[in-house]
Design a protein around this motif. Structure first.
Motif, short mmCIF file in Angstrom:
data_model
loop_
_atom_site.label_atom_id
_atom_site.label_comp_id
_atom_site.label_asym_id
_atom_site.label_seq_id
_atom_site.Cartn_x
_atom_site.Cartn_y
_atom_site.Cartn_z
N LYS A 11 11.02 -22.40 -22.57
CA LYS A 11 11.19 -22.68 -21.14
C LYS A 11 10.04 -22.10 -20.32
O LYS A 11 9.55 -22.74 -19.39
CB LYS A 11 12.51 -22.07 -20.64
N ASP A 12 9.63 -20.89 -20.66
CA ASP A 12 8.68 -20.15 -19.83
C ASP A 12 7.30 -19.98 -20.46
O ASP A 12 6.36 -19.61 -19.76
CB ASP A 12 9.24 -18.76 -19.51
N LYS A 13 7.20 -20.23 -21.76
CA LYS A 13 5.94 -19.96 -22.46
C LYS A 13 5.74 -20.98 -23.58
O LYS A 13 6.71 -21.52 -24.10
CB LYS A 13 5.94 -18.55 -23.06
N ILE A 26 -0.27 -16.88 -26.54
CA ILE A 26 0.92 -17.17 -25.74
C ILE A 26 0.46 -17.55 -24.34
O ILE A 26 -0.29 -16.80 -23.70
CB ILE A 26 1.87 -15.97 -25.70
N ARG A 27 0.90 -18.70 -23.87
CA ARG A 27 0.54 -19.19 -22.54
C ARG A 27 1.79 -19.20 -21.66
O ARG A 27 2.79 -19.84 -21.97
CB ARG A 27 -0.05 -20.59 -22.64
N LYS A 46 3.55 -18.56 -10.89
CA LYS A 46 4.46 -17.64 -11.59
C LYS A 46 3.94 -17.26 -12.96
O LYS A 46 4.03 -16.10 -13.38
CB LYS A 46 5.85 -18.27 -11.72
N GLY A 47 3.36 -18.23 -13.70
CA GLY A 47 2.86 -17.93 -15.03
C GLY A 47 1.80 -16.85 -15.02
O GLY A 47 1.82 -15.93 -15.84
N GLY A 75 -6.90 -14.80 -20.46
CA GLY A 75 -6.96 -15.79 -19.40
C GLY A 75 -5.93 -15.45 -18.35
O GLY A 75 -5.13 -14.54 -18.53
N ASP A 76 -5.95 -16.18 -17.24
CA ASP A 76 -5.00 -15.89 -16.17
C ASP A 76 -3.56 -15.95 -16.66
O ASP A 76 -2.71 -15.19 -16.18
CB ASP A 76 -5.18 -16.90 -15.03
N CYS A 77 -3.28 -16.84 -17.59
CA CYS A 77 -1.91 -17.05 -18.06
C CYS A 77 -1.77 -16.85 -19.56
O CYS A 77 -0.76 -17.28 -20.13
CB CYS A 77 -1.43 -18.47 -17.71
#
Length: 238
Positions: A11-13, A26-27, A46-47, A75-77
């Motif tokens: 859901k989130d990654k 992991i993104r 949010k990420g 990276g940023d996410c």
């Protein structure tokens, strides 16, 4: 580091294999979901903020001698992490009674118990993500009693440290859930993420909610609250 095939999309990654056999990428995603994914939305930014919060916390846990799967933020996410087999359980620590536990116990939300409450939840959608006890977990072959003893000690140490860390930032750590992973060598370490998506947090002075409950209950300002959590944690000096 070369990114290879997708391993899993949650859901989130999303988790990707890399050209290093023992490392994954992991993104973090902007998607957020609640109530077993019945409620969903995309929250821009949010990420990135969750990636930064989790990276900061994992680095601090490592400094305390608490092993995690975290290697580096790239990276940023995105994080590089040690590849582990995630144990299909949520390990929940509650310092203040809230949410489903308040309803279960018929206790006023916000009640601070005399003890820390530890809960286990089976990460199995077909079973409805039920709460279980340690004997269920062993019977299912997920963990041994000895492993559970080690996990509880890790939870105690994480809670002790994070409670102090957040308090230094003017934030109360109400509760949190951890996922644990088993390395190829058999060690069990902290994995997944530690963010306002996986913790209940509130301002220690005003009681303002600073976590995913802002999304669950349509309070608005979700990413602003998460950014405030990050800004405060970045100012804490160990």
């Amino acid at each position: 580091m070369k990114i290879e095939e997708l391993i899993i999309e949650g859901k989130d990654k999303t988790v990707y294999a890399t050209d290093a056999e023992d490392t994954v990428l992991i993104r973090f995603k902007d998607l957020t979901a609640a109530f077993h994914s019945i409620k969903k939305a995309v929250l821009n930014g949010k990420g990135a903020v969750n990636c930064q919060i989790s990276s900061l916390i994992f680095r601090k846990l490592e400094e305390q001698g608490i092993p995690t799967h975290y290697i580096a933020t790239v990276g940023d996410c995105e994080q590089l992490c040690e590849k582990v087999d995630i144990i299909p359980m949520q390990f929940i620590v509650r310092n203040v009674i809230a949410g489903s536990t308040a309803r279960l116990l018929n206790v006023e939300p916000g009640t601070k118990p005399s003890n820390v409450i530890y809960e286990l939840r089976y990460n199995n959608a077909a079973a409805g993500f039920p709460s279980i006890n340690q004997h269920h977990a062993v019977a299912l072959g997920i963990v041994t009693y000895e492993e559970l003893d080690g996990i509880k000690e890790t939870l105690r140490r994480v809670n002790e440290y994070l409670t102090g860390l957040f308090a230094s930032a003017g934030i109360t750590l109400v509760d949190f859930k951890l996922e644990m992973g088993r390395t190829p060598g058999g060690r069990i370490i902290v994995a997944d993420e530690i963010t306002p998506d996986t913790c209940r947090l509130c301002d220690s002075r005003t009681g303002e909610i600073m976590d995913k409950d802002r999304f669950r209950y349509d309070m608005g300002g979700v990413c602003d609250a998460y950014r405030e959590v990050l800004a405060r944690l970045e100012k804490v000096k160990d």
